[in-house]
Design an enzyme around this catalytic site. Structure first.
Site, PDB file in Angstrom:
ATOM      1  N   GLY A 147      31.698  48.974  37.936  1.00 26.95           N
ATOM      2  CA  GLY A 147      31.359  47.819  38.757  1.00 26.95           C
ATOM      3  C   GLY A 147      32.378  47.445  39.802  1.00 26.95           C
ATOM      4  N   LYS A 152      32.876  51.930  43.106  1.00 25.75           N
ATOM      5  CA  LYS A 152      33.149  53.345  43.358  1.00 25.75           C
ATOM      6  C   LYS A 152      31.958  54.020  44.048  1.00 25.75           C
ATOM      7  CE  LYS A 152      34.048  54.090  38.987  1.00 25.75           C
ATOM      8  NZ  LYS A 152      33.886  52.714  38.532  1.00 25.75           N
ATOM      9  N   GLU A 176      33.553  24.214  16.846  1.00 30.06           N
ATOM     10  CA  GLU A 176      33.944  24.291  18.263  1.00 30.06           C
ATOM     11  C   GLU A 176      35.066  23.319  18.589  1.00 30.06           C
ATOM     12  OE1 GLU A 176      33.087  26.716  20.020  1.00 30.06           O
ATOM     13  OE2 GLU A 176      31.547  27.408  18.620  1.00 30.06           O
ATOM     14  N   HIS A 192      38.350  24.774  17.597  1.00 30.70           N
ATOM     15  CA  HIS A 192      38.959  25.660  18.600  1.00 30.70           C
ATOM     16  C   HIS A 192      39.641  24.843  19.690  1.00 30.70           C
ATOM     17  CE1 HIS A 192      37.250  29.429  17.279  1.00 30.70           C
ATOM     18  NE2 HIS A 192      35.996  29.074  17.489  1.00 30.70           N
TER      19      HIS A 192
HETATM   20  P1  ADP Z   1      30.761  51.433  40.212  1.00 26.79           P
HETATM   21  O1  ADP Z   1      30.163  52.662  40.801  1.00 26.79           O
HETATM   22  O2  ADP Z   1      32.241  51.339  40.419  1.00 26.79           O
HETATM   23  O3  ADP Z   1      30.399  51.205  38.788  1.00 26.79           O
HETATM   24  P2  ADP Z   1      29.073  50.182  42.119  1.00 26.79           P
HETATM   25  O4  ADP Z   1      29.587  50.750  43.370  1.00 26.79           O
HETATM   26  O5  ADP Z   1      27.831  50.800  41.577  1.00 26.79           O
HETATM   27  O6  ADP Z   1      30.181  50.183  40.998  1.00 26.79           O
HETATM   28  O7  ADP Z   1      28.859  48.630  42.320  1.00 26.79           O
HETATM   29  C1  ADP Z   1      27.677  47.974  41.997  1.00 26.79           C
HETATM   30  C2  ADP Z   1      27.382  46.874  42.966  1.00 26.79           C
HETATM   31  O8  ADP Z   1      28.362  45.855  42.885  1.00 26.79           O
HETATM   32  C3  ADP Z   1      27.397  47.319  44.389  1.00 26.79           C
HETATM   33  O9  ADP Z   1      26.159  47.774  44.791  1.00 26.79           O
HETATM   34  C4  ADP Z   1      27.801  46.064  45.139  1.00 26.79           C
HETATM   35  O10 ADP Z   1      26.689  45.238  45.381  1.00 26.79           O
HETATM   36  C5  ADP Z   1      28.699  45.362  44.164  1.00 26.79           C
HETATM   37  N1  ADP Z   1      30.107  45.663  44.425  1.00 26.79           N
HETATM   38  C6  ADP Z   1      30.944  46.298  43.576  1.00 26.79           C
HETATM   39  N2  ADP Z   1      32.170  46.388  44.103  1.00 26.79           N
HETATM   40  C7  ADP Z   1      32.133  45.822  45.318  1.00 26.79           C
HETATM   41  C8  ADP Z   1      33.091  45.626  46.350  1.00 26.79           C
HETATM   42  N3  ADP Z   1      34.355  46.035  46.214  1.00 26.79           N
HETATM   43  N4  ADP Z   1      32.687  44.997  47.469  1.00 26.79           N
HETATM   44  C9  ADP Z   1      31.430  44.580  47.606  1.00 26.79           C
HETATM   45  N5  ADP Z   1      30.475  44.739  46.681  1.00 26.79           N
HETATM   46  C10 ADP Z   1      30.800  45.345  45.534  1.00 26.79           C
HETATM   47 ZN    ZN Z   2      34.438  30.297  16.886  1.00 31.30          ZN
END
Ligand code: ADP
Ligand code: ZN
Ligand code: MG
Length: 628
Positions: free
Chosen positions: A217, A220, A436, A439
């Site tokens: 996420g 990449k 809760e 905590h």
């Molecule tokens: P990875 O391949 O690293 O798991 P992705 O490139 O598939 O991540 O990212 C998923 C989505 O999250 C993208 O389509 C975009 O919408 C959002 N996203 C992730 N990183 C960025 C970033 N650095 N800038 C803008 N959007 C991002």
């Molecule tokens: Zn707890």
């Protein structure tokens, strides 16, 4: 071989009929060929008089194409070149041919879409059925006679092309934010693709592969697409797991297919997602290696060696487990460049939010900076998801623009899951309230602890109640006191149950807490050297056998040490539990007061919580430091 001849003949026959029945016949007749076991030969025969998709587009641009008949259902086109009106050429199409159609329109080329399912087909079907039936019978005969059924497997690799090609990704570097260093490094790759001469002129060898390393996420895939988009080259993508099949050799043949297609379309970019699925260390794991995976990897290595850097193909691979990759993949000439794509920092998060806010209506009072501050640890994908959730909530509430309320709700939802409905008043609701508040109260009264953000009895995801602490901005390093504080406050839930209801009445609700606590304490002892065992590292961070590690050398210490580790872990935990219990016993009035309020209101915000604690707590102004 007689079967083959027949098949070729039938293929010609069916090529003349562009009808549904014709297609059926063609696919039926193909099957005996599979059994005979030499599909490659037939393939070559069919391809001799053909163009690739890329060549077709080029020819269209040059105005060499007179007429095109598209059959989208079959993914083929018949192309009539200028000057060759009666010898059409077959071209394989992609899933989406918008680019081709646009070009054709641009150049005013006569084109027609031949629908495979027209009304004539129904009549044609009947007529065709007459001669299909005997064929089917014949085929069954073949099937029965064929003893060599295993050769069916040979066709898997060829028949399903699992990679996707995008002629234009449309993603630009502007769409990726918060990963400035990575972008800078990759800018060079764009130049390689666009103007290779600049490098070859001075004798530089263009690198073939770039490995993007980072948690899921972080963008990449997006970065890889942006490189292709900036350079204006086609983008081929495949996931590592798609190479791995049940049959040995299938993955390898997919690798070959992919590189063949890429070479036809050079300059281009190949993106291999999750390369750890094929690129794991060879010969690792339980029971030795996995033949199929190793063959696939070998094929990949061979292909990468096989083309010169100057052919204009760049391979980008992504992984979040660089540690399990085979060393052969990382040596120079393969993925020799490694670019880290990490979770964004505060400024990065703000930039990502700006990118995703571009196409959303957000109330001017909302400060993106404040959202970025509230979301340490969020990746780009989390932030994109957050804004999207907020937009959905806004639409559901029929508001004009996203306000801070929707953002707050969306953060909670992204972090902890869907909101449920609160329990009706009951004994268990009361118990959850004590848990809760336990905590939150312990956390508030401890020195070295993050402040409470809110306590709530509204269930979310798996949790029946939740206590939120505001995380400190970008805690790179965590001290021993902070870790012990964290353990103590997590134990505060169970401690409250015991203090109030007595030992026999404690519940399963603390199961998750206990697991977290045990993990933390164990890490303190074995990884961070925070126990009387001294500054020793006794365990590696990653030990998963299936991810390419050997399981034999997992524990590097003697049984004696193992027993000591257990004793230390137990001591840390029981110590912290005693602290939590005594804090709660000494602040029973505050506890009861807060539980009454929470049962009534279902949520208490951090500020109010602290105010009540200050009014009632005996030790409020002199915060407790964790002993030991
Ligand atoms: P990875 O391949 O690293 O798991 P992705 O490139 O598939 O991540 O990212 C998923 C989505 O999250 C993208 O389509 C975009 O919408 C959002 N996203 C992730 N990183 C960025 C970033 N650095 N800038 C803008 N959007 C991002
Ligand atoms: Zn707890
Ligand atoms: Mg990805």
């Amino acid at each position: 071989m007689t079967v083959l001849g027949k098949k070729a003949l039938n293929k010609q026959l069916s090529a003349k009929r562009v009808s549904w029945a014709g297609a059926l016949a063609a696919s039926l007749i193909l099957m005996p060929g599979i059994l005979a076991g030499n599909p490659v030969l037939a393939q070559q025969k069919a391809e001799r008089n053909s163009l690739t998709y890329g060549e077709l587009i080029k020819k269209t641009e040059k105005g060499e194409v007179a007429k095109v008949e598209l059959d989208e259902a079959e993914h083929v086109a018949k192309v009539y070149l200028v000057g060759q009106k009666d010898t059409p050429i077959q071209v394989k199409l992609l899933e989406q041919n918008t680019e081709l159609i646009n070009r054709l329109k641009e150049k005013n080329v006569d084109f027609a879409e031949v629908s495979s399912a027209n009304s004539r087909a129904a009549v044609g079907l009947l007529i065709n059925l007459m001669w299909i039936l005997p064929l089917v019978a014949l085929m069954l005969l073949f099937l029965r006679r064929s003893t060599n059924a295993s050769s069916q497997a040979m066709n898997f690799g060829k028949s399903r092309a699992r990679f996707q090609m995008e002629a234009k990704t449309g993603v630009k570097f502007d769409d990726v934010a918060g990963v400035e260093e990575a972008k800078e490094e990759l800018q060079e790759v764009v130049t390689f693709l666009k103007q290779p001469e600049r490098f070859t002129a001075v004798g530089a060898r263009i690198p073939k592969g770039v490995l993007l390393i980072g948690p899921p996420g972080t963008g990449k895939t997006l970065l890889a697409k942006a490189i292709a988009g900036e350079a204006g080259v086609p983008f081929f993508s495949i996931s590592g797991s798609e190479f791995v099949e049940m049959f040995v050799g299938v993955g390898a043949s997919r690798v070959r297919d992919l590189f063949k297609k890429a070479k036809e379309n050079a300059p281009c970019l190949i993106f291999i997602d999750e390369i750890d699925a094929v690129g794991r260390q060879r010969g690792a794991g339980i029971g030795g290696g996995n033949d199929e995976r190793e063959q696939t990897l070998n094929q990949l290595l061979t292909e990468m060696d096989g083309f010169e850097g100057n052919t204009g193909i760049i391979i980008i691979a992504a992984t979040n487990r660089p540690d399990v990759l085979d060393a052969a993949l990382l040596r120079p000439g393969r993925f020799d460049r490694q670019v880290i794509v990490d979770a964004p920092d505060l400024k990065g998060r703000l930039d990502i939010l700006k990118v995703h806010a571009r196409n959303k209506k957000i109330d001017p009072a909302v400060s993106l900076d404040a959202i970025a501050r509230r979301t340490p640890g969020f990746t780009g994908a989390d932030l994109a998801n957050l804004l999207n959730e907020a937009a959905i909530l806004t639409a559901r509430r029929r508001k004009e623009a996203i306000t801070i309320l929707e953002i707050d709700d969306a953060v909670d939802r992204v972090v902890a899951g869907m909101e449920g409905t609160a329990l009706v008043d009951s004994k268990s609701k009361r118990l959850i309230a004590y848990h809760e508040v336990g905590h939150a109260l312990v956390g508030t009264l401890l020195k070295d602890h993050d402040p409470v953000q809110k306590v709530t009895l509204i269930p979310r995801g798996q949790a029946l109640g939740l206590t939120w602490f505001t995380p400190n901005e970008e805690q790179g390093l965590i001290s021993r006191a902070q870790l012990k504080g964290r353990i103590t406050s997590i134990l505060g839930g169970r401690a409250a149950e015991e203090v109030v209801f007595g030992k026999p009445e404690v519940t399963t609700g603390a199961g998750d807490d206990l697991q977290k606590v045990t993990n933390l304490a164990r890490q303190m002892v074995t990884r961070f050297g925070m126990s009387t065992l001294g500054p020793l590292s006794l365990e590696n961070q990653s030990g998963e056998v299936f991810l390419g590690r050997d399981w034999m050398n997992k524990s590097e210490y003697s049984e004696e040490i193992a027993a000591k580790i257990d004793a230390q872990v137990r001591e840390i935990i029981s110590n912290s539990y005693q602290t939590a219990k005594s804090i709660l016993e000494q602040n029973r009035i505050a506890l009861e007061h807060l539980v009454d309020l929470l049962s009534d209101q279902e949520t208490i915000e951090g500020e109010l919580f602290r105010k009540i604690v200050a009014e009632h707590a005996q030790v409020a102004d002199e915060k407790i430091a964790v002993s030991h």
